[in-house]
Design an enzyme around this catalytic site. Structure first.
Site, short mmCIF file in Angstrom:
data_model
loop_
_atom_site.label_atom_id
_atom_site.label_comp_id
_atom_site.label_asym_id
_atom_site.label_seq_id
_atom_site.Cartn_x
_atom_site.Cartn_y
_atom_site.Cartn_z
CB CYS A 38 55.03 32.27 79.38
SG CYS A 38 54.50 33.94 78.66
CG HIS A 69 52.22 31.13 82.40
ND1 HIS A 69 52.93 31.77 82.76
CD2 HIS A 69 51.57 31.55 81.09
CE1 HIS A 69 52.91 33.18 82.26
NE2 HIS A 69 52.57 32.77 80.75
CG ASN A 102 52.32 36.35 81.99
OD1 ASN A 102 52.49 36.01 82.49
ND2 ASN A 102 51.33 36.28 80.79
O1 UT7 Z 1 51.90 33.59 78.42
C1 UT7 Z 1 51.47 33.94 76.55
C2 UT7 Z 1 51.09 35.22 76.75
N1 UT7 Z 1 50.17 35.82 76.22
C3 UT7 Z 1 49.67 35.10 75.52
O2 UT7 Z 1 48.68 34.44 76.07
C4 UT7 Z 1 48.01 36.21 75.36
C5 UT7 Z 1 46.73 35.57 75.30
N2 UT7 Z 1 45.96 36.34 74.26
C6 UT7 Z 1 45.28 37.06 75.15
O3 UT7 Z 1 45.07 36.56 76.22
C7 UT7 Z 1 43.93 37.70 74.45
O4 UT7 Z 1 44.25 37.29 72.92
C8 UT7 Z 1 44.26 39.29 74.88
C9 UT7 Z 1 44.13 39.43 75.75
C10 UT7 Z 1 45.35 39.89 74.35
C11 UT7 Z 1 43.37 39.46 74.23
O5 UT7 Z 1 41.97 39.64 74.15
P1 UT7 Z 1 41.63 39.28 72.60
O6 UT7 Z 1 39.91 39.22 74.13
O7 UT7 Z 1 41.83 38.08 71.54
O8 UT7 Z 1 40.46 40.54 72.36
P2 UT7 Z 1 41.56 41.11 70.63
O9 UT7 Z 1 42.73 41.27 70.35
O10 UT7 Z 1 40.07 39.47 69.66
O11 UT7 Z 1 40.42 42.40 71.06
C12 UT7 Z 1 38.85 42.71 70.94
C13 UT7 Z 1 39.00 44.39 71.24
C14 UT7 Z 1 39.37 44.65 69.94
O12 UT7 Z 1 38.46 46.37 69.31
P3 UT7 Z 1 37.74 45.98 68.39
O13 UT7 Z 1 38.38 45.74 67.29
O14 UT7 Z 1 36.77 44.48 68.06
O15 UT7 Z 1 37.21 47.19 68.17
C15 UT7 Z 1 40.28 45.67 70.36
O16 UT7 Z 1 41.54 46.48 70.20
O17 UT7 Z 1 39.01 45.07 71.73
C16 UT7 Z 1 39.86 45.57 71.81
N3 UT7 Z 1 40.71 45.83 73.01
C17 UT7 Z 1 40.45 46.34 73.72
N4 UT7 Z 1 39.86 47.19 74.52
C18 UT7 Z 1 39.51 47.41 75.84
C19 UT7 Z 1 42.30 45.12 73.14
N5 UT7 Z 1 42.78 45.29 74.36
C20 UT7 Z 1 41.91 46.29 74.65
C21 UT7 Z 1 41.98 47.15 75.78
N6 UT7 Z 1 40.73 48.01 76.15
N7 UT7 Z 1 43.25 46.42 76.89
#
Ligand code: UT7
Length: 332
Positions: A116, A256, A286
């Site tokens: 990225c 970004h 993204n």
């Molecule tokens: O450019 C560099 C590339 N990448 C990034 O910059 C990504 C950086 N990270 C992020 O943007 C975030 O960490 C994510 C968007 C990937 C995830 O968001 P988060 O707030 O960190 O969520 P999490 O991984 O802590 O998940 C929270 C909950 C989980 O459920 P439980 O375990 O609490 O029951 C996940 O399973 O949200 C769930 N979850 C979803 N629910 C609905 C994860 N993805 C989804 C989804 N829809 N698409």
């Protein structure tokens, strides 16, 4: 000797026609518009559909429009750099393929892979060729067909990414404008959190790797999030301090577009208002190497000569950095 700076003299972009909405994603996996909007801030992303179409096909359109905008003949281009993590093929470089398709025949060209941060790495690299005095027209294109490496069964990754290309032209100036300064960093220990497991020399493609879905993006989102929030802000604030730019004085942050919460946290550390931040994540998601040129493209009618911009990115590697740009022309 008068110092030569690299000036951005044109900006173009390309977005494939197909729009993948949160509602459509919700029919493919257990997710919702509400979750995606509140945790990431993305409503739609563009996806390149069609047999045999790859990253170069999007880049070609952006580059052709850029040549038109800047009144440049393809044969007058000296160098084309393509930032991408989704090259058409492992080799040759996608930059070589773009030049062939556009008719850029008197140039050399290569790819840069910094995930990225690819566009900002490439912009700095391109600017050094201009500053040397030897090269007069350098194109930097950021293009990615992220849909080719996204697992549409992985709800933690699929909503984030989109496909697109953005391109800028660099030309020399002796005015105090253009690419003024940069801070670029990498830390390969971060690779454990964001990578593609198979298809490289460590684990070449096999039936087993395909069955294990190892040709898709592997991401530990929370770890990437934490790094992104601190590193993007660190280098952006450092750039402001280095050049004595106050929060009020900075015209634009061009971040970004990975997650609206990362953008907000960076802007907050820099003391900026929302109106000073270029944001289009809701429409495009993204697009990896495409995000920063697409922001400049979307906002270019608002840009004025002398505007102070900080471009800032964080990505796989890990890689990150910031660039201080003094914009070179009033909206045409
Ligand atoms: O450019 C560099 C590339 N990448 C990034 O910059 C990504 C950086 N990270 C992020 O943007 C975030 O960490 C994510 C968007 C990937 C995830 O968001 P988060 O707030 O960190 O969520 P999490 O991984 O802590 O998940 C929270 C909950 C989980 O459920 P439980 O375990 O609490 O029951 C996940 O399973 O949200 C769930 N979850 C979803 N629910 C609905 C994860 N993805 C989804 C989804 N829809 N698409």
């Amino acid at each position: 000797m008068t110092k030569i700076n690299a000036l951005i003299t044109g900006v173009q972009g390309y977005l494939p026609e197909y729009i993948l909405t949160n509602d459509e994603l919700s029919t493919m996996m257990d997710t919702s518009d509400e979750w995606i909007m509140s945790r990431i801030g993305i409503k739609t992303r563009h996806i390149l559909k069609g047999e045999g179409l790859g990253t170069s096909d999007m880049a070609v359109v952006a580059v052709q429009k850029l040549l038109e905008e800047t009144n440049t003949k393809p044969e007058d281009v000296d160098l084309l750099i393509c930032a991408t993590v989704t090259p058409d093929m492992q080799f040759p470089a996608t930059a070589n393929i773009i030049c062939d398709k556009v008719g850029i025949t008197n140039a050399f060209s290569f790819d840069i892979n910094a995930a990225c941060s690819g566009f900002i790495y490439s912009l700095v690299t391109g600017s050094k060729y201009i500053e040397s005095g030897q090269y007069k027209k350098v194109i930097v294109v950021g293009a990615d067909k992220m849909s080719s490496i996204v697992d549409y069964q992985d709800r933690a990754v699929a909503p984030i990414f989109g496909d697109a290309a953005g391109a800028i032209m660099l030309e020399p100036t002796t005015e105090d404008l253009g690419i003024i300064d940069s801070i670029l960093r990498s830390d390969g220990s971060g690779r454990i959190y964001l990578h593609q497991k198979a298809g490289g020399s460590v684990k070449p493609a096999s039936h087993e790797t395909i069955n294990a879905r190892e040709h898709y993006i592997y991401q530990e989102g929370q770890a990437v999030f934490k790094w992104a929030v601190s590193k993007m802000a660190d280098v952006s604030v450092e750039m402001m301090e280095r050049h004595n730019i106050s929060s009020e004085e900075l015209t634009w942050l061009v971040p970004h577009q990975a997650n609206m919460r990362i953008i907000d946290a960076t802007a907050k550390r820099m003391g900026l208002q929302r109106e000073q931040v270029m944001i289009n994540i809701e429409k495009y998601g993204n697009t990896t190497s495409g995000t920063i040129p697409l922001c400049l493209w979307d906002y270019k009618n608002e840009l004025k000569k002398g505007d102070k911009l900080i471009l800032s990115a964080f990505g796989g590697g890990f890689t990150w950095g910031s660039i201080y740009v003094k914009w070179g022309y009033n909206a045409k």
